[in-house]
Design a protein around this motif. Structure first.
Motif, short mmCIF file in Angstrom:
data_model
loop_
_atom_site.label_atom_id
_atom_site.label_comp_id
_atom_site.label_asym_id
_atom_site.label_seq_id
_atom_site.Cartn_x
_atom_site.Cartn_y
_atom_site.Cartn_z
N ARG A 163 71.97 59.44 29.80
CA ARG A 163 70.61 58.94 29.65
C ARG A 163 69.86 58.95 30.98
O ARG A 163 70.43 58.71 32.03
CB ARG A 163 70.71 57.51 29.13
CG ARG A 163 69.49 57.04 28.46
CD ARG A 163 69.86 55.81 27.62
NE ARG A 163 68.72 54.93 27.55
CZ ARG A 163 67.67 55.20 26.79
NH1 ARG A 163 67.63 56.29 26.08
NH2 ARG A 163 66.66 54.36 26.75
N HIS A 164 68.59 59.25 30.88
CA HIS A 164 67.70 59.30 32.05
C HIS A 164 68.16 60.29 33.09
O HIS A 164 67.96 60.09 34.28
CB HIS A 164 67.53 57.91 32.69
CG HIS A 164 66.96 56.92 31.73
ND1 HIS A 164 65.86 57.19 30.94
CD2 HIS A 164 67.35 55.65 31.42
CE1 HIS A 164 65.60 56.13 30.19
NE2 HIS A 164 66.49 55.19 30.44
N ALA A 165 68.85 61.35 32.64
CA ALA A 165 69.16 62.43 33.57
C ALA A 165 68.35 63.64 33.14
O ALA A 165 68.44 64.07 32.00
CB ALA A 165 70.66 62.75 33.51
N THR A 166 67.51 64.12 34.02
CA THR A 166 66.65 65.25 33.67
C THR A 166 66.48 66.16 34.87
O THR A 166 66.57 65.70 36.02
CB THR A 166 65.26 64.77 33.18
OG1 THR A 166 64.46 65.91 32.88
CG2 THR A 166 64.54 63.92 34.22
N SER A 167 66.27 67.44 34.58
CA SER A 167 66.00 68.39 35.67
C SER A 167 64.50 68.61 35.80
O SER A 167 64.06 69.45 36.55
CB SER A 167 66.69 69.71 35.36
OG SER A 167 66.25 70.18 34.09
N LYS A 168 63.70 67.86 35.02
CA LYS A 168 62.30 68.24 34.89
C LYS A 168 61.31 67.41 35.68
O LYS A 168 60.12 67.62 35.62
CB LYS A 168 61.92 68.24 33.41
CG LYS A 168 62.81 69.22 32.65
CD LYS A 168 62.68 69.14 31.16
CE LYS A 168 63.82 69.94 30.52
NZ LYS A 168 63.82 69.83 29.07
N LEU A 169 61.81 66.42 36.39
CA LEU A 169 60.91 65.61 37.22
C LEU A 169 61.38 65.69 38.67
O LEU A 169 61.94 64.72 39.19
CB LEU A 169 60.93 64.15 36.77
CG LEU A 169 60.00 63.71 35.65
CD1 LEU A 169 60.17 62.21 35.39
CD2 LEU A 169 58.55 64.01 35.97
N PRO A 170 61.14 66.84 39.33
CA PRO A 170 61.65 66.99 40.71
C PRO A 170 61.02 65.96 41.64
O PRO A 170 61.68 65.43 42.52
CB PRO A 170 61.24 68.41 41.09
CG PRO A 170 60.25 68.87 40.07
CD PRO A 170 60.44 68.04 38.86
N ASP A 171 59.73 65.65 41.45
CA ASP A 171 59.18 64.49 42.15
C ASP A 171 58.90 63.45 41.06
O ASP A 171 59.24 63.65 39.91
CB ASP A 171 57.91 64.87 42.94
CG ASP A 171 56.90 65.59 42.07
OD1 ASP A 171 56.97 65.40 40.83
OD2 ASP A 171 56.06 66.34 42.59
N ASP A 172 58.30 62.35 41.41
CA ASP A 172 58.23 61.28 40.41
C ASP A 172 56.91 61.25 39.64
O ASP A 172 56.53 60.22 39.10
CB ASP A 172 58.47 59.92 41.10
CG ASP A 172 59.86 59.87 41.72
OD1 ASP A 172 60.70 60.68 41.27
OD2 ASP A 172 60.08 59.05 42.62
N ARG A 173 56.20 62.37 39.62
CA ARG A 173 54.87 62.34 39.02
C ARG A 173 54.87 62.82 37.57
O ARG A 173 54.83 64.01 37.29
CB ARG A 173 53.91 63.17 39.86
CG ARG A 173 53.74 62.60 41.27
CD ARG A 173 52.88 63.49 42.13
NE ARG A 173 51.64 63.86 41.46
CZ ARG A 173 51.25 65.11 41.33
NH1 ARG A 173 52.00 66.11 41.74
NH2 ARG A 173 50.10 65.37 40.73
#
Ligand SMILES: Nc1ncnc2c1ncn2[C@@H]1O[C@H](COP(=O)(O)OP(=O)(O)OP(=O)(O)O)[C@@H](O)[C@H]1O
Ligand SMILES: [Mg+2]
Length: 585
Positions: free
Chosen positions: A74-84
């Motif tokens: 959970r809450h592991a993603t490759s799609k938010l390299p920065d936090d925006r």
């Protein structure tokens, strides 16, 4: 009662309750992941509407064996390299979908990155259930089996496999429309149901919804205040009994939005009957900071900073395109129906019509053989004249006669035009009122004697409340006791009219519209109701000169292809069509 932190297994199941409502929502998540992975081809297999099996295979970037367990966390993603989150252009960003699905089904992930071996990982209702090498081309395959099998509370709410399949198909369609550059295939219970290759958007939309849309659709492309609108909508004559083929995309994301439904309705307002709906696939692009995409667990809703601007864009853009196309009519379908005449015994309409082709020459043999029980043709033609030279210049041709005191038959350069005189006139009056209305109040015609119209009290209340608006449209009246209105003037474009019937219809219309609509919208509705009253009713005999005047006015009037209720106003059968009708082709 003490407060405790929930175990992650339970957290995932709670999340699944929001993200994965039914097979279609799991399928949507898997396809989105494939698209986010850069897939050029997405192949989908379903069994029992997705209840038994959902499998999505792509040729995207794949995952390394090390990354695969993370994908299920959970809450592991490759799609938010920065936090925006605002800047995200991928479908996913929460790292929630796979772990949620894996907590309520048996999920097998197989993946392979280029130049490496593939790997397989299985999770059964949140518990690891084996892993090992897998052989597959570069890309990813996700298989979900027995969704909600062990979650009876959820299972109970699922519908039949058929209904779940319909929802899944809709999910596939939405994403396949959003990404027409990607190939999609869908197999259900072993049957291939969909297969589309990369194409432009209108072609893709037509392939997914209705091939006819290629001929009866309108391309939309407009920009307004930094917002853009593109896509396809159907011509008003190409409509459906359900509002099910309406798709909205915001920044390429399929969304379900009430705004679209309302805006579409407004754009087609006086072009369609209330129970008919256009087909539409609309793509809105707004700057990222105008939009919040993180407002719905399944990300199927978005929030606009300025919803009115988006609504204005849709209504304005569609209206402009519909105005431009207003002269076209979905006449072809009517022709298709007419061709069926061939297969059946000659029917009276055909007989009546054929006498119009050339009233001077003997009727075709088939017509002469008709049983005596047939009604006499109701057609009427004046002495046939050679078609005047200017005929070719008139798109709707030169009037040659009238059928059943309802239809005008005209000869155009390329064939035969049949016009519904009532529908045509209604449209002309409406457009006249609109034109007049756009330039200020509509001219009114004062009655020599004011007329008292009795109605029930609520109707009088409604009319009285709308008296100001109605005066704009040329209808002048005032309250006359508790249950009557006094009419002083009627809209000039209407000509002589039955005030009682007009007021009764307007009161009904106002009751239905309520006060929800903006003044301008209401005026337009009401103008349409008024126009209907001023129309040459079916059944009135017209002279050839009157018919020609009607045809000429139609040619210069917007939307003369369809009546206020979305039916065609005229149909055109070109010479080739007519030859087909008589089996000459
Ligand atoms: N088909 C796929 N190809 C390649 N990588 C994938 C695929 N599916 C999932 N992944 C990887 O697994 C991660 C987790 O996927 P998951 O769908 O759970 O979350 P997400 O897509 O990041 O966000 P969201 O929960 O909003 O969908 C992704 O970020 C991605 O790195
Ligand atoms: Mg995802």
């Amino acid at each position: 009662m003490s407060i405790r932190r929930l175990p992650s297994e339970l957290v995932n199941r709670i999340a699944a309750g929001e993200v994965v409502e039914r097979p279609a929502s799991a399928l949507k998540e898997l396809i989105e992941n494939s698209l986010d992975a850069g897939a050029g081809t997405v192949a989908i297999r379903l069994s029992a509407g997705g209840l038994d099996l959902i499998e999505v295979t792509d040729d995207g970037c794949g995952m390394s064996p090390d990354d695969m367990p993370l994908a299920l966390e959970r809450h592991a993603t490759s799609k938010l390299p920065d936090d925006r989150i605002e800047a995200v252009s991928s479908f996913g960003f929460r790292g929630e979908a796979l772990p949620s699905i894996a907590s309520v089904a048996r999920l097998t992930l197989e993946s392979r990155v280029p130049n490496a071996d593939g790997w397989r990982l299985t999770v059964d209702h949140g518990e690891p259930a084996g892993e090992g090498p897998a052989s597959l081309p570069p890309g990813t395959r996700v298989r979900v089996e027995g969704l909600f099998d062990k979650v009876p509370a959820r299972r109970k709410f699922l519908r039949s496999p058929r209904a779940e399949y319909a929802a899944s198909l809709d999910a596939v369609r939405r994403l396949a429309m959003a990404r027409s550059d990607v190939a999609f295939s869908l197999e259900h219970d072993g049957r291939k149901v969909l297969n589309v290759q990369p194409s432009d958007t209108p072609t893709r939309v037509a392939a997914l919804l209705d091939r006819e849309l290629e001929r009866h659709g309108l391309g939309i492309d407009c920009v307004r205040d930094g917002l853009t609108l593109a896509g396809v909508v159907s011509l008003p004559t190409f409509n459906r009994g359900m509002a099910d083929h309406q798709y909205l995309f915001v920044n390429k994301r399929p969304v379900k939005d009430r705004l679209l439904v309302g805006a579409l309705r407004a754009a087609y307002r006086d072009l369609l009957a209330r129970d008919r709906h256009p087909v539409a696939a609309l793509f809105v692009e707004v700057p990222a900071d105008e939009l919040d995409i993180n407002v719905h667990p399944a990300k199927t809703e978005v929030r606009f900073r300025d919803p009115a601007a988006v609504r204005g864009l849709i209504v304005g853009g569609l209206r402009a395109a519909l105005d431009e196309a207003g002269h076209r009519s979905a006449a072809r379908e009517q022709f298709a129906a007419a061709v069926n005449w061939q297969a059946e015994p000659v029917v009276p309409e055909a007989a009546a019509l054929s006498s119009f082709f050339d009233p001077q020459s003997p009727a075709p043999a088939a017509v002469m053989d008709r049983p005596a029980t047939y009604a006499a043709p109701m057609g009427r033609a004046e002495q046939a004249q050679p078609v005047p030279d200017q005929a070719p210049r008139y798109p709707l041709g030169v009037a040659r006669g009238q059928v059943a005191a309802t239809y005008i038959v005209a000869e155009a350069e390329d064939g035969l035009v049949i016009v519904d005189q009532h529908a045509a006139h209604e449209r002309l009056v409406l457009e006249r009122m609109r034109r007049a209305n756009a330039g200020g109040p509509v001219a009114r015609q004062a009655l020599l004697m004011p007329e008292v119209v009795e109605l029930d009290e609520p109707d009088c209340d409604r009319l009285e409340a709308a008296a100001g608006e109605l005066a704009e449209l040329g209808l002048e009246m005032e309250r006359f006791g508790p249950s009557a209105m006094l009419v002083r003037a009627t809209p000039a474009p209407l000509g002589k009219t039955d005030s009682r019937a007009l007021l009764a219809d307007l009161a009904a219309e106002l009751a239905e519209l309520g006060t929800a609509l903006a003044l301008r919208d209401r005026l337009d509705h009401v103008a349409a109701t008024i126009a209907c009253h001023g129309s040459v009713r079916a059944g009135r005999v017209l002279s050839v000169a009157e018919m020609n005047a009607l045809l000429r006015e139609m040619e210069v009037t917007p939307h003369s292809g369809q009546c206020n209720h979305g039916r065609p106003i005229w149909v055109n059968h070109d010479h080739a069509d007519i030859e087909k009708l008589f089996g000459r082709r």
